[in-house]
Scaffold this motif. Structure first.
Motif, PDB file in Angstrom:
ATOM      1  N   LEU A   1       0.725  -1.008   0.069  1.00 51.48           N
ATOM      2  CA  LEU A   1      -0.047   0.282   0.081  1.00 51.48           C
ATOM      3  C   LEU A   1       1.068   1.189   0.106  1.00 51.48           C
ATOM      4  O   LEU A   1       1.980   1.170   0.647  1.00 51.48           O
ATOM      5  CB  LEU A   1      -0.968   0.154   1.389  1.00 51.48           C
ATOM      6  CG  LEU A   1      -1.907  -0.927   1.393  1.00 51.48           C
ATOM      7  CD1 LEU A   1      -2.572  -0.975   2.790  1.00 51.48           C
ATOM      8  CD2 LEU A   1      -2.905  -0.934   0.139  1.00 51.48           C
ATOM      9  N   PRO A   2       0.580   2.478  -0.659  1.00 55.67           N
ATOM     10  CA  PRO A   2       1.428   3.392  -0.601  1.00 55.67           C
ATOM     11  C   PRO A   2       1.129   4.263   0.786  1.00 55.67           C
ATOM     12  O   PRO A   2       0.190   4.170   1.473  1.00 55.67           O
ATOM     13  CB  PRO A   2       0.474   4.577  -1.531  1.00 55.67           C
ATOM     14  CG  PRO A   2      -0.829   4.015  -1.841  1.00 55.67           C
ATOM     15  CD  PRO A   2      -0.915   2.491  -1.449  1.00 55.67           C
ATOM     16  N   LYS A   3       2.241   5.099   1.046  1.00 54.49           N
ATOM     17  CA  LYS A   3       2.201   5.644   2.351  1.00 54.49           C
ATOM     18  C   LYS A   3       1.345   6.674   2.548  1.00 54.49           C
ATOM     19  O   LYS A   3       1.066   7.317   1.305  1.00 54.49           O
ATOM     20  CB  LYS A   3       3.786   6.011   2.614  1.00 54.49           C
ATOM     21  CG  LYS A   3       4.784   5.074   3.040  1.00 54.49           C
ATOM     22  CD  LYS A   3       6.039   5.677   3.342  1.00 54.49           C
ATOM     23  CE  LYS A   3       6.839   4.816   4.232  1.00 54.49           C
ATOM     24  NZ  LYS A   3       8.067   5.712   4.544  1.00 54.49           N
TER      25      LYS A   3
END
Length: 76
Positions: free
Chosen positions: A3-5
């Protein structure tokens, strides 16, 4: 696959740019509704009541009814 930050930098500023104008608009609408929905009709009701109000007549009526302890009814 990860998942992207989440973006944390500038988050408060971004949220405030949306919520402050919204809160200001809501406060103006609520203030207008209270002014024209509550205070103006109340002012008109008071003006109508005091247009024909006779304070001396009301005082004499309460005095005859024995409401006041320090004022005797006129018959005594």
């Amino acid at each position: 696959m990860s998942l992207p930050k989440p973006v944390m930098r500038g988050l408060l500023g971004k949220r405030l740019r949306f919520h402050i104008p919204l809160a200001f608009a809501f406060a103006l609408v609520a203030g207008g509704l209270i002014k024209y929905g509550v205070t103006e009709p109340r002012k008109r009701a008071y003006a109508e009541f005091y247009k024909n109000y006779d304070g001396v007549k009301e005082f004499n009526h309460m005095r005859e009814a024995g409401v006041f302890q320090s004022v005797r009814p006129s018959g005594e």
